[in-house]
Every structure is written in structure tokens, then in C-alpha cells.
Design a protein around this motif. Structure first.
Motif, short mmCIF file in Angstrom:
data_model
loop_
_atom_site.label_atom_id
_atom_site.label_comp_id
_atom_site.label_asym_id
_atom_site.label_seq_id
_atom_site.Cartn_x
_atom_site.Cartn_y
_atom_site.Cartn_z
N LYS A 129 0.83 -1.21 0.00
CA LYS A 129 0.00 0.00 0.00
C LYS A 129 0.87 1.26 0.00
CE LYS A 129 -4.00 1.92 2.42
NZ LYS A 129 -4.87 1.81 3.61
N GLU A 132 2.39 1.75 -3.45
CA GLU A 132 1.41 2.29 -4.41
C GLU A 132 1.20 3.79 -4.20
OE1 GLU A 132 -2.05 -0.05 -3.78
OE2 GLU A 132 -1.30 -1.80 -4.87
N GLN A 133 1.11 4.18 -2.93
CA GLN A 133 0.94 5.61 -2.62
C GLN A 133 2.15 6.42 -3.07
OE1 GLN A 133 0.15 5.64 1.57
NE2 GLN A 133 -2.04 5.15 1.36
N LYS A 134 3.33 5.81 -2.89
CA LYS A 134 4.56 6.51 -3.30
C LYS A 134 4.63 6.65 -4.82
CE LYS A 134 9.48 6.53 -2.22
NZ LYS A 134 10.60 5.78 -1.60
N GLN A 136 2.10 6.87 -6.80
CA GLN A 136 1.12 7.87 -7.22
C GLN A 136 1.44 9.26 -6.67
OE1 GLN A 136 -2.61 6.30 -5.90
NE2 GLN A 136 -2.55 4.49 -7.26
N ALA A 137 2.60 9.39 -6.09
CA ALA A 137 3.08 10.67 -5.52
C ALA A 137 2.13 11.19 -4.44
CB ALA A 137 3.25 11.70 -6.64
N GLN A 138 1.56 10.26 -3.69
CA GLN A 138 0.72 10.66 -2.57
C GLN A 138 1.50 10.54 -1.27
OE1 GLN A 138 -2.75 8.21 -2.57
NE2 GLN A 138 -3.60 9.07 -4.46
N LYS A 139 1.06 11.30 -0.29
CA LYS A 139 1.72 11.27 1.01
C LYS A 139 1.09 10.16 1.85
CE LYS A 139 3.93 14.81 3.78
NZ LYS A 139 3.82 16.18 4.33
N GLY A 140 1.87 9.12 2.11
CA GLY A 140 1.36 7.98 2.88
C GLY A 140 1.41 8.26 4.38
N GLU A 141 0.57 7.52 5.09
CA GLU A 141 0.58 7.65 6.54
C GLU A 141 1.79 6.90 7.11
OE1 GLU A 141 -3.08 6.17 8.02
OE2 GLU A 141 -4.30 7.66 6.97
#
Length: 278
Positions: A129, A132-134, A136-141
């Protein structure tokens, strides 16, 4: 000749006269005899007495545990238990037998079960998870994972640095020298600790077969009140209980030796009583 017969007659007359009278049958005995005589045998219920001689009826079940050839590990376990009862056990080792009772251990294990480390599949899902977030250039928890720490060296380091908030030690570690110093280290660093049955239960908390000890480093807010109560109780029972380090274990004699000692004591008391009475 007539004199001889007269003497013989007198002898038998006196013998018959002084013979013991026969005991008269009581009315109760007569009633029982009559009842037995009146009883008719019922052909439907024939008495069939069992014969337990060789080749006849099956023998009744008996307790044959004394005749069982037990496996070697069971014999060693029993012999060790008896040996620990006989010889004097130092207080540093004897304190491991003072484990938590059923209610306390269920509370502690219930709390620590919430902090069991993640399994391999859970870790794989979490890392997938995050990847995948990385991507999509999203900030993961990236929260700090609050889990139990295990492994003797790891727990020792946590206690030395005072990062551990609670330490559970298994009472059946073999050899005991592996953890015999850990309770004193916890006392010195003022970390609450306890002894618990057994290493398999601690291992189940951290997905291992066994674990010598586990440590809790962080507590969630919702569990803080429960943890504080447990820590306070454990400090009173273990950290601040100086009797644990003074009580020596063992020294219990067997049943035969106990009877001998009691007999000697009784004889000594009788001797003292005779001396005082004179």
C-alpha cells in the motif's frame, strides 16, 4: 465290678450335668431363615458370577499408572520438580516461581494482545500500500507502529535505556541463567516487570513458538488508564517487594523423612516429660 460301673455312671451323669447349654436361636435369626426359604428363584434373573482367572472373564479396569513406562522427558521433568523441592533454592531463582495468578495474567495478556506485531501477510499488505501511494506521488501515513518487542538482547537494551514500560518474563526458561539477572536490572531501572506462565504463551503474543521475555514500549491513549493500574499493581508485587529476594525455596523433606522426624520429636518429648515428672 459293680463299684466300677457305679463310678462310671456318676462320671457321665456329672459330665452331662455340667455341659454348656446350646445357644438358643433368636427370633430374628429364625425370621431370616424363613425368609430365605420362602424366597423363590426367578429363572429370568440367573446369578452369573464372573471368573477372573486366566482365560476367563475380562479383568476389571485398574489404575496402571505406576506400571507405565513413561517417556524419558516426563521422568526428567518429575525428577527435577522433586529435586527443586528437596534442595535449597537461592532467592534469585526461587522468585521465578512467584508468577501471576489466573486473573492477573489474563488481564495482562489481554492488554498485550492488542500490541502483537503484524504477521508477514499484514506487513506485505502494508508495504504494498505504501509503495502504491509513493508511486502515485501521494503522502502515505507513516505513523509509528506500537507493537511488542521481543528477543532477550533487544529487551535488555530497552530496559537499560529506560524505553521499556513493562516487561514480562517467562518462569520456565531453561537454562534459567539466561534471564536470572533481568529482574534485578528492571528493579534498578525502575521498569515494572512480572513472571508469567509460560514461555509458549509469550511466544504466541509475538507469533513465535516460545519467547523468554517481551517488552511494551508505547501505549495508546485508550489503554493508558488500564496500563497505569496494571503497572501500579506489578510494582507493588515485584519491584517493591523485597521479600522476593529474601525467601529461599526448597528444603521440603519427603513423607518418609517427615514421619521419622515426627517420631524422633515425639520420643524426645516423652523423654523430657519423664525427666520432669521424676
Amino acid at each position: 465290678m459293680n463299684i466300677y460301673y457305679s463310678y462310671l455312671y456318676i462320671y457321665f451323669f456329672n459330665l452331662k450335668r455340667y455341659q454348656m447349654p446350646k445357644a438358643a436361636k433368636t427370633s430374628k435369626a429364625k425370621k431370616i431363615q424363613k425368609r430365605v426359604a420362602d424366597r423363590k428363584k426367578n429363572p429370568l434373573f440367573v446369578k452369573d458370577a464372573k471368573n477372573f482367572r486366566i482365560g476367563n472373564d475380562v479383568q476389571p479396569k485398574r489404575d496402571l499408572s505406576r506400571y507405565v513406562r513413561w517417556p524419558r522427558y516426563i521422568l526428567l521433568h518429575r525428577q527435577k520438580k522433586i529435586l527443586l523441592q528437596r534442595i535449597k533454592v537461592p532467592a534469585a531463582i526461587h522468585q521465578f516461581s512467584k508468577t501471576l495468578d489466573k486473573n492477573q495474567s489474563s488481564k495482562v495478556l489481554g492488554l498485550l494482545k492488542k500490541y502483537s506485531p503484524e504477521t508477514k501477510t499484514e506487513k506485505k499488505q502494508r508495504l504494498t500500500k505504501l509503495a502504491e501511494q509513493k508511486a502515485q506521488a501521494q503522502k502515505g501515513e507513516s505513523k509509528k507502529v506500537q507493537v511488542l518487542k521481543f528477543g532477550l538482547n533487544h529487551v535488555t537494551t530497552l530496559v537499560e535505556t529506560k524505553k521499556a514500560k513493562l516487561v514480562l518474563i517467562a518462569y520456565d526458561v531453561d537454562p534459567i541463567e539466561l534471564v536470572v539477572w533481568l529482574p534485578q536490572l528492571c528493579r534498578r531501572q525502575e521498569v515494572p516487570f512480572c513472571f508469567i506462565k509460560n514461555k509458549a504463551r509469550l511466544g504466541a503474543l509475538v507469533h513465535q513458538k516460545t519467547a523468554t521475555c517481551v517488552a511494551l514500549t508505547d501505549v495508546r491513549k485508550e489503554d493508558q488508564a488500564e496500563f497505569d493500574n496494571l503497572a501500579r499493581d506489578l510494582r507493588q508485587h515485584y519491584n517493591e517487594n523485597h521479600e522476593l529476594l529474601r525467601t529461599i525455596g526448597g528444603g521440603q523433606v519427603g513423607i518418609k523423612s517427615r514421619h521419622q522426624q515426627e517420631a524422633i520429636k515425639k520420643a524426645f518429648e516423652l523423654e523430657e516429660l519423664k525427666k520432669t515428672s521424676q
